[in-house]
Design an enzyme around this catalytic site. Sequence first.
Site, PDB file in Angstrom:
ATOM      1  CD  GLU A 137      -7.668   5.985  -0.541  1.00 42.34           C
ATOM      2  OE1 GLU A 137      -8.461   5.131  -0.532  1.00 42.34           O
ATOM      3  OE2 GLU A 137      -6.283   6.112  -0.676  1.00 42.34           O
ATOM      4  CD  GLU A 244      -1.508   8.274   1.850  1.00 44.73           C
ATOM      5  OE1 GLU A 244      -1.250   7.118   1.521  1.00 44.73           O
ATOM      6  OE2 GLU A 244      -2.380   8.869   2.267  1.00 44.73           O
TER       7      GLU A 244
END
Length: 337
Positions: A137, A244
Amino acid sequence: MIGNSPTVPSLHSVYQDYFKIGAAVNSVTIDSQKSLLAKHFNSITAENEMKFELLHPTEHQYTFERADEIAAFAKQNGMKMRGHTLVWHNQTPDWVFTNEAGAPASRELLLQRMEHHITTVMERYKEQIYSWDVVNEAISDDASEFLRPSKWLDIIGEDFIAKAFEVAHKVDPNVSLFYNDYNESHPEKREKIYRLVKSLVEKEIPIHGVGLQAHWNLSRPTLEEIRAAIERYASLGLQIQITEMDVSVYDWEDRRTDLTQPTEEMKERQEQLYEQIFQLFREYRDVISSVTFWGVADDYTWLDDFPVRGRKNWPFVFNEQHHAKGSFWKIVNFNQK
Ligand code: GLA
């Protein structure tokens, strides 16, 4: 039908010629969901237990117990693991960025600590982990910004990303190294992730794949957006992993809290989407090396608390009682090859 009944096919076996099938687990779910895990998954990711703050809470202390338990569970069940995650702005303790005098660490000190952490953690789980999320991220969601503001960026500068990959590659040249992010299929963010990863590839930084977190919902991203993202990242010659995945029954803006179970409409849409998304994944089996759900069954999901605290969600292909949902049958019933 209960997910471990003999008449329910094993998900990872159905996909053996396509890609690994993974699930995120934690210290509780390796017990509470163990029979589903053992039957349907051949890869696991620690939901939190391998993050910086859990493994390395103070400078001279590593706490491996919970991660070791998860690694032992994987070994007992013949599963491989994804490593998650080495460098991230979140769930990283403050000491990492602070020197002994309490002032911000210097670039050199932070790089040294990064190297120590990556080396120690990767060495420990070397045989079991096939891919690591090296940087998680780093891209900003803000249209006017490229990299997300973080202490890694402030103190080291933009090359903190390249440095992390170089160190990881030095520790284990055989493991595949990933950049992992969310909103990865939204065109604007996709282009920023592409730009970052492309610049690493051009500099010959050892990066091998892009992780699509795939925290999706019933309306976004669209199938076309997912396809475009896979194509775009794969055009860099890298592997793709879905890292995910969950399919929330609520749109991002939808903050309703009155449901005690998903509506019929939600169930139908979720089934249809699972069917279409897995069909798409199968189409890209040459570039997709694993597909990991961010959980196992609807009795436990981080979405029960996010973005609305205490609101139940039902994002998976097994229900709260561990039965195979309609979505499960949609992803296993296809004409193999
Ligand atoms: C991000 C992180 C994961 C996890 C989820 C929420 O996607 O990569 O580790 O924290 O948020 O569960």
